[in-house]
Design a protein around this motif. Structure first.
Motif, PDB file in Angstrom:
ATOM      1  N   GLN A   1     123.526  56.671  26.089  1.00 49.59           N
ATOM      2  CA  GLN A   1     123.142  57.921  25.908  1.00 49.59           C
ATOM      3  C   GLN A   1     123.793  58.798  25.240  1.00 49.59           C
ATOM      4  O   GLN A   1     123.310  60.029  24.835  1.00 49.59           O
TER       5      GLN A   1
ATOM      6  N   ILE B   1     125.619  60.427  21.942  1.00 52.87           N
ATOM      7  CA  ILE B   1     125.443  60.507  20.423  1.00 52.87           C
ATOM      8  C   ILE B   1     126.742  60.141  19.566  1.00 52.87           C
ATOM      9  O   ILE B   1     127.670  61.268  20.110  1.00 52.87           O
TER      10      ILE B   1
ATOM     11  N   GLN C   1     122.848  57.202  18.668  1.00 56.60           N
ATOM     12  CA  GLN C   1     123.042  56.699  19.884  1.00 56.60           C
ATOM     13  C   GLN C   1     123.793  55.202  19.251  1.00 56.60           C
ATOM     14  O   GLN C   1     122.911  54.586  18.780  1.00 56.60           O
TER      15      GLN C   1
END
Length: 66
Positions: free
Chosen positions: A29, A31, A37
């Motif tokens: 989840q 970044i 991701q």
């Protein structure tokens, strides 16, 4: 751990995800620094086959053991 992931290299192309025979790859989840991701390995499912290593164009994976 059978496979090591270099998360900063992942561009979320999903080639590894689409080709993993054990469905051991998902995406975090979080970044990474480039806005993607990154891939995550479920080490309980992973068999160390190396398909993720072979499919990845960005050198994200290192297979440590089979």
């Amino acid at each position: 751990m059978k496979v090591k992931v270099e998360s900063k290299r992942c561009k979320q192309c999903e080639l590894c995800f689409a080709n993993c025979p054990k469905e051991a790859i998902s995406f975090s989840q979080e970044i990474n620094e480039f806005g993607y991701q990154s891939a995550v390995i479920n080490h309980e499912k992973c068999i160390g086959c190396g398909i993720c290593y072979t499919m990845c164009p960005d050198g994200v994976y290192e297979v440590l053991e089979k």
